[in-house]
Every structure is written in structure tokens, then in C-alpha cells.
Scaffold this motif. Structure first.
Motif, short mmCIF file in Angstrom:
data_model
loop_
_atom_site.label_atom_id
_atom_site.label_comp_id
_atom_site.label_asym_id
_atom_site.label_seq_id
_atom_site.Cartn_x
_atom_site.Cartn_y
_atom_site.Cartn_z
N SER A 113 41.24 -91.43 -33.30
CA SER A 113 40.39 -91.24 -34.47
C SER A 113 40.30 -89.76 -34.86
O SER A 113 40.38 -88.88 -34.00
CB SER A 113 38.99 -91.78 -34.17
N ASP A 135 37.60 -88.59 -36.02
CA ASP A 135 36.18 -88.26 -35.88
C ASP A 135 36.01 -86.96 -35.11
O ASP A 135 36.56 -86.78 -34.03
CB ASP A 135 35.44 -89.38 -35.15
N GLY A 136 35.24 -86.04 -35.69
CA GLY A 136 34.94 -84.79 -35.04
C GLY A 136 35.95 -83.69 -35.29
O GLY A 136 35.75 -82.54 -34.87
N TYR A 137 37.06 -84.02 -35.97
CA TYR A 137 38.10 -83.01 -36.18
C TYR A 137 37.63 -81.93 -37.15
O TYR A 137 37.00 -82.22 -38.17
CB TYR A 137 39.37 -83.66 -36.74
N ASP A 138 37.97 -80.69 -36.83
CA ASP A 138 37.69 -79.55 -37.69
C ASP A 138 38.67 -78.45 -37.32
O ASP A 138 38.83 -78.13 -36.14
CB ASP A 138 36.24 -79.07 -37.47
N TRP A 198 45.00 -83.52 -32.41
CA TRP A 198 43.63 -84.04 -32.20
C TRP A 198 43.66 -85.54 -31.90
O TRP A 198 42.99 -86.01 -30.97
CB TRP A 198 42.78 -83.77 -33.44
N LYS A 225 41.64 -83.73 -28.71
CA LYS A 225 40.20 -83.91 -28.94
C LYS A 225 39.41 -83.57 -27.69
O LYS A 225 38.28 -83.06 -27.76
CB LYS A 225 39.92 -85.35 -29.37
#
Length: 222
Positions: free
Chosen positions: A65, A67-70, A138, A143
Motif C-alpha cells: 500500500s 499509505d503513509g508514503y511521502d 515504499w 516502508k
């Protein structure tokens, strides 16, 4: 006289065959060889045989996922000394006759993109591409990394991870894996696959079934 005419015709045919052969060789070089000639060499780039072995060693798993990637979790570009950051270092490394100001920003030079073979004379026309995009890392294991390890990944000048390429081609690639995007220059597909595998293998990242299949197909061009 008739004999001379036949001899001239034979000579003309021979000349035509030689000319056609030269044209075919030139086209073959342009289409099949140009990508390899453009590739900045790295001592850590795997051979096709090693890449096939490394490909089999990679863990196959579903893509994770986002989710949370930056991108901020991948600090870049690092200082590489002499007032140059990682981006500027790659521009100097991959360019030809590159001249820079005191701040290391290029003021002149030319850059030939390994993805499409196009040459540019303005640094603003090229991007520094991550062979394995940050977002791809990621969703395939990064992640769980520390920010420091992600920093290493984003600034890796040792593995075949960073290249100066045509900006709009880099934007087309975006965060896509090889099953979703391949370089326009087909002759570069072999090196693209070996480089992608080299990076993922070194960092212990996973691949999907579709990604593995696409990489295997590209290795078939080596």
C-alpha cells in the motif's frame, strides 16, 4: 559489348547490395546498440547472467500500500562535496562538456538520455531519475526502513540507481514498475532490467509476479 553490359550490371548489383548492407547495419546500430552506448557504466551493475540469478532470488509478493508514503521520508539531495548536491553530481557525471558555476549548478553542457536517446543542452530539460522510484521502494519493502536507509536509497551513487534523463519521459515513467512502463529506447531494455534487478536485490526489495515476468522478458533481449 554484350558481355561488358552484363559485367556492368553485375557490378551495379554488387554495389547496390553493399549499399543496402551498410544501411541495414546503420539502422541496426541506431536501434539496437545506441542504448548500450549511452549507459553510464557502474562497477556494481550486474551482468545479464548475474541479473537472472538475482531475479530468481528476489522475494515475490503483492505490491504493498502507498499509505503513509511521502517523498520527505527520503531526504535528498545530499551534499556530495565541492558545493555539489547529489543532483548536481549526476548532472556532471552523465553530461558532456559540463561547465558549472561556483554553486555547482550547470551553466552549459549536453545530456543524452538513456531512456530515449535524445540530447539536451539545458539542464532544465533533464530530470534525475531513480531507476527504482521512491514510491516503488515504499510498496516493496522500504516502508519499514529508517529514514537514514531511505536517504541512502534516494542518494545512491554506487548502484545504478540515479541517471539524467529527458524530463517528460521521466514524468511518464513516474512511479511505475517494469510491468507498467518501459523506456522508449528498446535497445536499453536489457540494461534497464539488469539495473532494476541490481538495485532491488541490493536493498532486499520485493517484486510482483507481473514485474518478474516483465523483467524476464527484457532480459531476453540481452
Amino acid at each position: 559489348m554484350a558481355t561488358r553490359t552484363r559485367q556492368m550490371t553485375t557490378a551495379q548489383r554488387l554495389l547496390l547490395l553493399i549499399t543496402l548492407g551498410a544501411v541495414v547495419l546503420a539502422v541496426f546500430w541506431f536501434v539496437s546498440g545506441k542504448g548500450d552506448a549511452l549507459q553510464p557504466k557502474s562497477e556494481n551493475t550486474a551482468s545479464a547472467a548475474d541479473a537472472r540469478k538475482q531475479l530468481d532470488e528476489l522475494t515475490v509478493a503483492p505490491r504493498g500500500s502507498m499509505d503513509g508514503y511521502d517523498r520527505k521520508k527520503y531526504p535528498h539531495w545530499d551534499n556530495q562535496g565541492n558545493n555539489c548536491n547529489t543532483r548536481e553530481f549526476v548532472l556532471k557525471r552523465d553530461g558532456k562538456d559540463v561547465k558549472t558555476g561556483s554553486d555547482c549548478a550547470p551553466t552549459s553542457g549536453s545530456w543524452t538520455s538513456i531512456y530515449d536517446g535524445e540530447t539536451w543542452t539545458k539542464a532544465t530539460d533533464v530530470d534525475i531519475d531513480h531507476m527504482v522510484p521512491l514510491a516503488q521502494s515504499w510498496v516493496s519493502g522500504a516502508k519499514s526502513w529508517t529514514d537514514e536507509k531511505r536517504r541512502q536509497f534516494a542518494n545512491d551513487l554506487t548502484r545504478p540507481q540515479l541517471f539524467a534523463v529527458t524530463d517528460n519521459v521521466n514524468q511518464e515513467k513516474s512511479d511505475k514498475a517494469p510491468d507498467q512502463w518501459k523506456p522508449p529506447l528498446v535497445s536499453f531494455w536489457c540494461t534497464y532490467a539488469t539495473d532494476w534487478i541490481t538495485v532491488k536485490h541490493y536493498y532486499g526489495l520485493t517484486i510482483t509476479t507481473a514485474e518478474k515476468s516483465a523483467l524476464g522478458d527484457m532480459l531476453g533481449r540481452c
